[in-house]
Design a protein around this motif. Structure first.
Motif, short mmCIF file in Angstrom:
data_model
loop_
_atom_site.label_atom_id
_atom_site.label_comp_id
_atom_site.label_asym_id
_atom_site.label_seq_id
_atom_site.Cartn_x
_atom_site.Cartn_y
_atom_site.Cartn_z
N HIS A 146 16.90 77.44 76.26
CA HIS A 146 15.60 78.12 76.36
C HIS A 146 14.52 77.17 75.85
O HIS A 146 14.62 76.66 74.73
CB HIS A 146 15.62 79.40 75.52
N ASP A 147 13.50 76.92 76.67
CA ASP A 147 12.42 76.04 76.23
C ASP A 147 11.76 76.57 74.96
O ASP A 147 11.57 77.78 74.80
CB ASP A 147 11.36 75.89 77.32
N VAL A 148 11.39 75.63 74.08
CA VAL A 148 10.74 75.97 72.82
C VAL A 148 9.37 75.29 72.81
O VAL A 148 9.27 74.07 72.96
CB VAL A 148 11.58 75.50 71.62
N PHE B 282 8.57 80.20 70.49
CA PHE B 282 8.51 79.30 69.34
C PHE B 282 9.76 79.47 68.48
O PHE B 282 10.38 80.54 68.47
CB PHE B 282 7.28 79.61 68.48
N VAL B 283 10.10 78.42 67.74
CA VAL B 283 11.06 78.58 66.65
C VAL B 283 10.29 79.20 65.49
O VAL B 283 9.30 78.62 65.02
CB VAL B 283 11.67 77.23 66.21
N GLU B 284 10.69 80.37 65.07
CA GLU B 284 10.04 81.04 63.95
C GLU B 284 10.72 80.63 62.65
O GLU B 284 11.95 80.66 62.55
CB GLU B 284 10.11 82.55 64.10
N VAL C 136 14.55 81.37 63.42
CA VAL C 136 14.92 82.15 64.61
C VAL C 136 14.62 81.29 65.83
O VAL C 136 13.46 80.93 66.08
CB VAL C 136 14.14 83.48 64.68
N THR C 137 15.66 80.98 66.59
CA THR C 137 15.53 80.07 67.74
C THR C 137 15.99 80.76 69.01
O THR C 137 17.12 81.26 69.08
CB THR C 137 16.40 78.81 67.52
N GLY D 86 19.32 82.63 68.07
CA GLY D 86 20.08 82.16 66.92
C GLY D 86 19.29 82.41 65.65
O GLY D 86 18.07 82.23 65.63
N VAL D 87 19.96 82.85 64.60
CA VAL D 87 19.31 83.09 63.31
C VAL D 87 20.05 82.27 62.25
O VAL D 87 21.24 82.49 62.01
CB VAL D 87 19.33 84.58 62.93
N ALA D 88 19.34 81.31 61.66
CA ALA D 88 19.92 80.48 60.61
C ALA D 88 19.13 80.68 59.33
O ALA D 88 17.89 80.73 59.35
CB ALA D 88 19.88 79.01 61.03
N ILE D 89 19.83 80.83 58.22
CA ILE D 89 19.18 81.04 56.92
C ILE D 89 19.59 79.91 55.99
O ILE D 89 20.77 79.58 55.87
CB ILE D 89 19.57 82.40 56.32
N LEU D 90 18.60 79.30 55.34
CA LEU D 90 18.84 78.27 54.34
C LEU D 90 18.52 78.86 52.98
O LEU D 90 17.45 79.43 52.77
CB LEU D 90 17.96 77.05 54.59
N THR D 91 19.46 78.70 52.04
CA THR D 91 19.30 79.32 50.73
C THR D 91 19.97 78.46 49.66
O THR D 91 20.90 77.69 49.95
CB THR D 91 19.91 80.73 50.72
N ASP D 92 19.50 78.61 48.44
CA ASP D 92 20.11 77.91 47.29
C ASP D 92 21.27 78.70 46.71
O ASP D 92 22.07 78.15 45.96
CB ASP D 92 19.08 77.72 46.18
N SER D 93 21.37 79.97 47.03
CA SER D 93 22.24 80.85 46.25
C SER D 93 23.69 80.85 46.69
O SER D 93 24.57 81.23 45.92
CB SER D 93 21.70 82.28 46.33
N GLY D 94 23.97 80.48 47.94
CA GLY D 94 25.34 80.56 48.42
C GLY D 94 25.81 81.98 48.67
O GLY D 94 27.01 82.24 48.75
N GLU D 95 24.86 82.94 48.83
CA GLU D 95 25.22 84.34 49.05
C GLU D 95 25.56 84.58 50.52
O GLU D 95 25.44 83.69 51.36
CB GLU D 95 24.05 85.24 48.63
#
Length: 347
Positions: free
Chosen positions: A63-65, A178-180, A191-192, A200-209
């Protein structure tokens, strides 16, 4: 004796093999995993990455972004957008990207041997990979590269923030081109759009939860995700340091060559540029030139990523980041397009 062994059949490893084949080198890829290889990543290809793939004859479905959109994770305000000046990027499922590259390898007649690299010995004028002679070895075997450890280029445990990534897909039509990037006080959600009926939903976190616990930081996004979810994949810790990106006749590319963070979304573009640079050096029998090339290729991404990581370690800064970008949209657009433009590789 082969010219080149490539450890790893991810996107960057297969790009190395395709560049090597075009340069007239006899190349084989080692990959113990079978079928399309998936991993936890944001799956957004910057315009530079799309151009690198096109130059290899690879045009994966997706999908074009149009650009990048930063939003307050709690839903306050409209956020700020930056369009890619160099043309659209593309959201592509990792398995789809793998299949497109694997098809090009098959068309080129490049073999993939279903085994890992277990031993490496530098013999001066060649390298022995599991007892077999080759002129060179390129390691593209990922964030926790076994080959990097085998050749002594691991740099120990990195200091600072230990960040982790989680990703799943949600079966629903994208609501944006757009990539949100949704910001909370302790995580980011990307969100891509990756197909006409999939995000696609990717989450970056420090907690490792877990994914659901991390998604709770983004109530507006959580309510918007109404489709069926796939399984969650994880990766981390993301920061990986290396002593160097080359040791004699062994070169490291992609995530195996060290990794800072996924904040800027430039990982694939950077890895593809490293693949092109590595093969150019090997085709000239000048592996000694690669370290300088790789450092220069990754400089802008590393500087910006380190700066963002340092700044966003503070919850105060994280709360103010999106409002600041809204007040200075030209600064945001300039930063996005610096990362989105193709990466030059010079000899």
């Amino acid at each position: 004796m082969r010219d080149l062994v490539v450890a790893g059949a991810g996107p960057v490893g297969m790009a190395v093999a395709l560049h090597a084949h075009r340069a007239g080198l006899d190349v084989v890829v080692r990959e113990p995993r079978s079928g399309p290889i998936d991993k936890a990543c944001g799956e957004g290809l910057m315009p530079g990455a799309v151009a690198e793939l096109a130059a290899l004859g690879v045009d994966p479905r997706g999908h074009d972004v149009a650009g990048i959109h930063y939003l307050d994770g709690l839903g306050g305000g409209s956020g700020v957008s930056a369009r890619f000046a160099a043309g659209p990027g593309r959201g592509v499922r990792r398995t789809v990207l793998h299949a497109a590259l694997a098809e090009r390898l098959a068309e080129a007649g490049i073999p993939i041997e279903p085994q890992p690299v277990r031993s490496v010995r530098d013999a001066g004028d060649h390298v022995e990979v599991d007892g077999e002679r080759a002129r060179y070895l390129v390691a593209a075997d990922g964030l926790h590269s076994p080959t990097r450890r085998l050749v002594g280029l691991e740099s120990g445990r990195p200091s600072g923030r230990r960040r982790f990534g989680l990703r799943c897909h949600v079966q629903q039509a994208p609501w944006s081109d757009f990539v949100e990037v949704h910001w909370s006080t302790r995580a980011e959600a990307y969100v891509t759009p990756v197909d006409d009926d999939l995000v696609g939903v990717a989450i970056l976190t420090d907690s490792g939860e877990g994914f659901d616990e991390a998604l709770a930081d983004f109530p507006v996004l959580r309510e918007r995700l109404v489709g069926e979810r796939t399984r969650v994949r994880g990766a981390g810790p993301l920061h990986q340091k290396v002593r160097a990106r080359a040791a004699g006749r062994v070169l490291l590319v992609g995530d195996a060559a060290g990794y800072v963070d996924a904040l800027t979304g430039e990982g694939i573009a950077l890895g593809l540029a490293q693949a092109r640079a590595a093969v150019a050096c090997l085709a000239q029998d000048r592996p000694d030139r690669y370290e300088r090339q790789a450092r220069r290729i990754g400089l802008r991404q590393e500087l910006l990523t380190h700066a963002l990581l340092l700044a966003t370690g503070s919850q105060v800064v994280r709360r103010r980041l999106v409002p600041a970008a809204e007040r200075l949209p030209w600064v945001f657009s300039t930063a996005v397009n610096q990362l989105a433009r193709p990466i030059a590789v010079t000899s």
